[in-house]
Enzyme design. Structure first.
Site, PDB file in Angstrom:
ATOM      1  N   ASP A 142       0.850  -1.184   0.000  1.00 13.94           N
ATOM      2  CA  ASP A 142       0.000   0.000   0.000  1.00 13.94           C
ATOM      3  C   ASP A 142       0.886   1.235   0.000  1.00 13.94           C
ATOM      4  OD1 ASP A 142      -2.354  -1.486   0.098  1.00 13.94           O
ATOM      5  OD2 ASP A 142      -2.228  -1.669   2.284  1.00 13.94           O
ATOM      6  N   ASP A 179      28.883   6.375  -1.425  1.00 15.31           N
ATOM      7  CA  ASP A 179      28.924   6.535  -2.876  1.00 15.31           C
ATOM      8  C   ASP A 179      29.750   7.771  -3.257  1.00 15.31           C
ATOM      9  OD1 ASP A 179      27.729   5.773  -5.543  1.00 15.31           O
ATOM     10  OD2 ASP A 179      26.924   7.802  -5.392  1.00 15.31           O
ATOM     11  N   GLY A 189      10.180  -4.372  -8.965  1.00 15.83           N
ATOM     12  CA  GLY A 189       9.303  -4.769  -7.873  1.00 15.83           C
ATOM     13  C   GLY A 189       9.954  -5.489  -6.714  1.00 15.83           C
ATOM     14  N   ASP A 240      11.940  -5.996  -3.140  1.00 15.19           N
ATOM     15  CA  ASP A 240      11.737  -5.250  -1.899  1.00 15.19           C
ATOM     16  C   ASP A 240      12.528  -5.868  -0.752  1.00 15.19           C
ATOM     17  OD1 ASP A 240      10.227  -7.543  -1.230  1.00 15.19           O
ATOM     18  OD2 ASP A 240       8.347  -6.601  -1.815  1.00 15.19           O
ATOM     19  N   GLU A 259      33.684   4.763  -2.059  1.00 16.72           N
ATOM     20  CA  GLU A 259      33.882   4.482  -3.482  1.00 16.72           C
ATOM     21  C   GLU A 259      34.907   5.470  -4.035  1.00 16.72           C
ATOM     22  OE1 GLU A 259      31.243   4.059  -7.584  1.00 16.72           O
ATOM     23  OE2 GLU A 259      30.806   5.668  -6.155  1.00 16.72           O
TER      24      GLU A 259
END
Length: 630
Positions: free
Chosen positions: A141, A347, A161, A163, A376
């Site tokens: 939701d 990063d 999709g 998760d 990095e």
């Protein structure tokens, strides 16, 4: 006319004095007592909040200062909470006759900073992209206000999709494989619209620093995942970005100060629509990191590197703004305390201002001395990488960064796989010549090595050269480094960036409804996937807890007749990694390695379990590898 102006002035003053004070958000959302640094910055956002007075009568809390920057809608409160206890603190905001009270929670810490443990060279990190790994909660939701996006697994640059729940459901898989730490690409909210077939599924365009992206789950889901990972002996490393945020972050609509971003003049707001846009003053980074350390650098080269934006959709943050940097430092501490992560991967580390980042690391090292952060540092020369490690004598400013990424190892191993190892420079001479420069590192055992990641071609590219892959992995897991694997390598996932990054970020087979097979299970893997998985799993389980690999000294030999040897030794035990860097059979002439072998007659090849005689020559298959233990 004068009477009219006077009336309007009095009316506006009366209105402002009696206007309702609105507090839309406070960040951090809550905080912890008992930190070594008792100072707490609260970034308060609300219409006209800048000029409000603030008081609190909470025991042990003092307001040190109120900082009012350019935007009328931000107020920065600096508190001293040294003597505070956990509880609900009330902040009273006053403007004229208007008053608003806001409750703010101070929490007890679960453990001291010294008890927070980070990853080390005893670990093997497994890097994965949550969107591409597994979908565990199909019916999520999503809150209102999420910008337009599409889930389409046929499109490599849209969301697929995956998760956090999908990762949690496969924690046993990581134990079966034998890795000890998980590094997820960023999980924070990236509330940006899809654009021309591209999305921010990768997670590097943050729009909320205190919230997990709802497509991945909730903050509570993240905590549950980390807790259960810890129960299974797995550490978790969180990917963070201080260099830039997402273009849809609220800061772009309403910057706290004019210098919140680098090159802020490249952002314009359409007065009619209110839309924020990039204008012709935009400057993109050169992606060349050398000016940061170059003693002969020009001003323009340095500016392009550290101030230029990474891409137009990722505004470059100005870490030299002390209020912004305090915000970012606290954010990293908040995730450590709230979720219990065991490390941070930062990063684009050198793209940010070096002194500001060094201050961040000094703060974390003081609060969490046993924690770890890897930065990095994407330059393929060891001297560059070594400059960024904590304690380096090569840099005027100590970065305080314990772990750096070995892009030289990545670069050289990917060249060597395509070359015959000759008598001088090519093939595994490249690895030898890279490791030669380990004397530049203050701590080579705290350097992270890898053969591929989410920003590179897969090691296999579009092929299935398992011989080269096994050589690379055997070396990666036995040299004096912290090794990092990329998800799916163990089942021969391949791909290149020739078309788009999405082809090196494919879905893990079996992680999504409708997949044609399930590589998470032995029964579901193909014969080829099983063979590679079993081979790597055996090596990983052997490495786990192996003091020779994590504590041993290292010795390497110049490649001889195509054979490259690296050895580790500790308390009378030896491990020799032997690589044939040619496409024809080779011989390990044991007499040349007498200083390692001594009187030892036999060793065990841990890759096969076979006993190998150490007297006379040992035949090695074309592109073969042995890991000999004795």
């Amino acid at each position: 006319m004068k009477q009219t102006l006077l009336f309007l002035s009095l009316f506006m003053s009366f209105t402002m004095m009696n206007a309702k004070i609105t507090v839309d958000r406070i960040e951090p959302t809550d905080w912890y007592v008992g930190m070594k640094n008792p100072s707490l910055q609260l970034m308060v956002y609300g219409a006209g909040i800048r000029d409000a007075a603030v008081t609190t009568d909470y025991a042990g809390v003092k307001i040190d200062s109120l900082v009012r920057l350019d935007s009328p809608n931000y107020l920065f409160i600096y508190l001293n909470i040294k003597d505070a206890q956990p509880g609900e603190m009330t902040l009273k905001f006053t403007s004229g006759k208007a008053t608003t009270k806001v409750s703010y929670r101070l929490k007890a810490r679960e453990m001291s900073g010294e008890e927070r443990t980070g990853f080390t060279n005893a670990d093997v990190l497994y890097m994965l992209m949550p969107d591409r790994f597994a979908e565990g909660a199909p019916a999520k939701d999503l809150p209102s206000g999420m910008k337009d996006f599409k889930v389409d697994r046929t499109q490599p640059s849209l969301r697929h999709g995956g998760d956090l729940e999908g990762i949690r459901q496969h924690l046993d898989y990581f134990n079966e494989l034998g890795v000890t730490a998980l590094w997820f690409t960023p999980v924070l909210e990236n509330n940006s619209s899809d654009f021309m077939g591209f999305s921010t599924y990768h997670g590097y365009a943050t729009t909320n620093y205190y919230k997990v992206d709802p497509r991945f789950g909730t903050n509570e889901d993240y905590r549950r995942l980390v807790d259960e990972a810890h129960e299974k002996g797995l550490k978790v490393v969180m990917d963070m970005i201080f260099n830039h945020c997402g273009f849809d972050h609220p800061w772009l609509e309403d910057m706290p100060s004019a210098d919140w971003l680098n090159i802020p003049e490249c952002v314009s707001k359409d007065e009619a629509t209110g839309e924020v846009r990039i204008n012709d003053k935009f400057m993109q980074t050169s992606y060349k990191l050398t000016p940061v350390v170059d003693p002969y650098r020009s001003d323009i080269d340095l500016k392009e590197t550290v101030q230029g934006w990474f891409v137009q959709s990722m505004p470059d943050l100005n870490q030299n703004n002390p209020h912004l940097m305090t915000y970012l430092i606290q954010n990293s501490e908040w995730w450590i305390e709230t979720i219990g992560i065991n490390g941070i991967r930062m990063d684009t580390y050198p793209y940010a201002y070096a002194e500001a980042m060094a201050h961040w690391m000094a703060t974390l090292n003081d609060e969490y001395p046993n924690f770890n952060v890897v930065g990095e540092t994407w330059v393929t020369e060891p001297a560059y990488t070594a400059t960024w490690q904590k304690g380096s004598k090569l840099s005027k400013t100590d970065s305080n960064l314990k772990t750096v990424m070995d892009f030289s190892f990545y670069d050289k191993i990917n060249l060597a796989k395509k070359e015959e190892t000759d008598a001088m420079w090519e093939g595994y001479n490249r690895i030898y010549n890279s490791l030669v420069y380990d004397y530049l590192y203050p701590d080579p055992s705290s350097v992270m090595a890898f053969i591929e990641n989410h920003d590179t071609d897969r090691f296999l590219e579009d092929g299935q050269d398992t011989a080269a892959l096994k050589q690379a992995l055997a070396l990666l897991l036995t040299v004096r480094r912290i090794p990092q694997l990329y998800y799916g390598t163990e089942i021969l996932m391949n791909g290149t960036k020739a078309i788009t990054d999405g082809y090196v970020r494919k879905d893990f087979p079996g992680g999504f409804p409708g997949d044609d097979h399930d590589a998470f299970t032995a029964e579901g893997r193909t014969a080829e996937e099983s063979a590679m998985f079993d081979w790597l799993s055996k090596l990983l389980h052997w490495r786990k807890g192996n003091d020779v690999i994590t504590k041993g000294s290292q010795k390497q030999f110049i490649p001889y007749k195509g054979i490259y040897v690296v050895a580790r030794q500790y308390e009378g035990k030896t491990v020799m990694t032997v690589i044939n860097g040619r496409n024809r059979k080779g011989l390990l002439e044991t007499a040349r390695y007498a200083e390692l072998i001594g009187d030892t007659a036999v060793a065990t090849d841990i890759l096969t379990g076979e006993t190998v005689a150490l007297k006379g020559n040992i035949a090695i298959d074309p592109r073969g590898v042995l890991v000999l233990s004795y």
